[in-house]
Design an enzyme around this catalytic site. Structure first.
Site, PDB file in Angstrom:
ATOM      1  N   GLY A   1      40.272  51.999  16.548  1.00 33.92           N
ATOM      2  CA  GLY A   1      39.699  52.154  15.224  1.00 33.92           C
ATOM      3  C   GLY A   1      40.802  52.329  14.195  1.00 33.92           C
TER       4      GLY A   1
ATOM      5  N   GLY B   1      39.115  52.377  20.117  1.00 38.28           N
ATOM      6  CA  GLY B   1      37.938  51.681  19.642  1.00 38.28           C
ATOM      7  C   GLY B   1      37.768  50.291  20.208  1.00 38.28           C
TER       8      GLY B   1
ATOM      9  N   GLU C   1      44.487  58.955  22.289  1.00 34.24           N
ATOM     10  CA  GLU C   1      44.053  59.841  21.203  1.00 34.24           C
ATOM     11  C   GLU C   1      44.693  61.221  21.234  1.00 34.24           C
ATOM     12  OE1 GLU C   1      41.132  56.588  21.430  1.00 34.24           O
ATOM     13  OE2 GLU C   1      42.109  57.860  22.925  1.00 34.24           O
TER      14      GLU C   1
ATOM     15  N   ASP D   1      36.719  58.700  22.300  1.00 35.29           N
ATOM     16  CA  ASP D   1      35.388  58.582  21.721  1.00 35.29           C
ATOM     17  C   ASP D   1      34.829  57.193  22.003  1.00 35.29           C
ATOM     18  OD1 ASP D   1      37.137  57.242  19.988  1.00 35.29           O
ATOM     19  OD2 ASP D   1      36.069  57.859  18.169  1.00 35.29           O
TER      20      ASP D   1
END
Length: 351
Positions: A70, A119, A142, A150
């Site tokens: 992301g 992502g 992350e 996530d």
């Protein structure tokens, strides 16, 4: 071709009975921004109940990356500008896209011929097929940027199983906590990848999916799978160390582990990690290993993510890794022992 649209960031087209999404932001290694998320979601909405579309292929125009994650640099900028609600909106819409991919009633084939991280796993792991090449590598880095795994990864990874055997919380925790860069062999061994095609055959493979069928394309182009998985070699140590609910216990296990190569590698991987992220991510993955739906897991990820992006650690981690690229982040608290896990216990729901 029935129709095609080009919005510069994602090519959306339909060819015969196949919907095709080609992410196209190569200078950013296809990092997903809000416009890309919205384009993918809109395409899925259009194709879900369209009887003329039998499958979806997700691919990349970049020679280097499928999708590197992301757009957390933009998220950092939003936080620093005081626009945390807008950043929440980005993550909410990304997670809605992940949920839509998970619930999509037709085969989704992600073709991964390069880097996939964060992502990028969110637009590939929820589909029915993850087809990789020898150039594929995957990671959840992350911890280094003050964030958490996530995009539904904390639900999917504990439920995946390749030739490595049954689904494993330990394997999931190892992937999410260390940021270990998985090779193609590791991806296949863990179940993160489902199929293997040589990079030189990728375009022909996609052409056959479109012209004939997915099954015929897989049968024709499936190549000999790489088997030199580092994770396979150290599977016993992974199970011994990482199958825990609390990060402090993982560290205790690591201190007792006799696989010295494994211990050295893990220590190097987590040396620059945000201690708060390590504590939160362990609790999150353990909780989402028990929930009954991707939607529930995404809700858990969202509340933890919303908390962490508001911490100075997030802006500091993104700065050190992605902005200045100095990898010199200073996190607070500075050690795992100083992190209070109670707030994260309170955020997470397993019912």
């Amino acid at each position: 071709m029935r129709h095609a649209t080009h919005d510069h960031l994602v090519y959306v087209s339909t060819l015969n009975t196949t919907g095709i999404l080609a992410v196209n932001r190569p200078k950013a290694l296809n990092s997903l921004n809000l416009a890309m998320v919205e384009t993918i979601t809109n395409a899925l909405d259009a194709w879900r109940d369209d009887d003329s579309i039998h499958r979806v292929v997700i691919t990349s125009t970049s020679e280097k990356a499928f999708c590197a994650g992301g757009d957390v640099r933009a998220a950092r900028e939003g936080i620093l500008a005081g626009n945390s609600d807008a950043v929440d909106q980005y993550f909410n819409e990304e997670y809605e896209m992940n949920a839509a991919l998970s619930a999509f009633p037709k085969p989704i084939v992600a073709v991964i011929d390069g880097i996939v991280m964060g992502g990028g796993l969110g637009i590939s792991m929820h589909g029915s097929h993850r087809v990789i090449t020898e150039h594929a590598t995957a990671a959840m880095p992350e911890m280094l940027i003050g964030f958490i795994p996530d995009v539904g990864s904390t639900y999917m990874l504990p439920r995946m199983a390749g030739p490595g055997g049954t689904p494993s919380l330990a394997v999931a925790q190892f992937i999410t906590l260390t940021g270990y860069r998985m090779s193609a062999a590791d991806m296949l061994y863990s179940g993160l990848a489902t199929d293997f095609v040589a990079s030189s055959d990728v375009m022909a493979f996609i052409d056959m999916v479109v012209a004939e069928s997915l099954d015929e394309a897989l049968e024709h182009y499936a190549g000999p799978r790489p088997t030199d998985s580092w994770m396979k070699t150290h599977r016993d140590a992974i199970e011994e160390v990482f199958g825990e609910q609390e990060f402090a216990t993982i560290i205790d296990n690591l201190n007792r582990c006799d696989d010295h190569e494994f211990v050295t590698t893990v220590r190097e991987l987590i040396e620059s990690a945000n201690p708060t992220s390590l504590v939160a991510a362990t609790l999150l993955t353990a909780a989402n290993a028990t929930v009954s739906s991707v939607r529930h897991a995404l809700d858990n990820e969202f509340v933890v993510a919303a908390t962490l992006i508001r911490s100075p650690n997030f802006a500091e981690g993104v700065r050190a890794v992605l902005v200045d690229k100095t990898r010199d982040a200073t996190f607070s608290p500075a050690t795992v022992a100083e992190v209070d896990p109670a707030p994260f216990h309170e955020l997470l729901s397993t019912n």
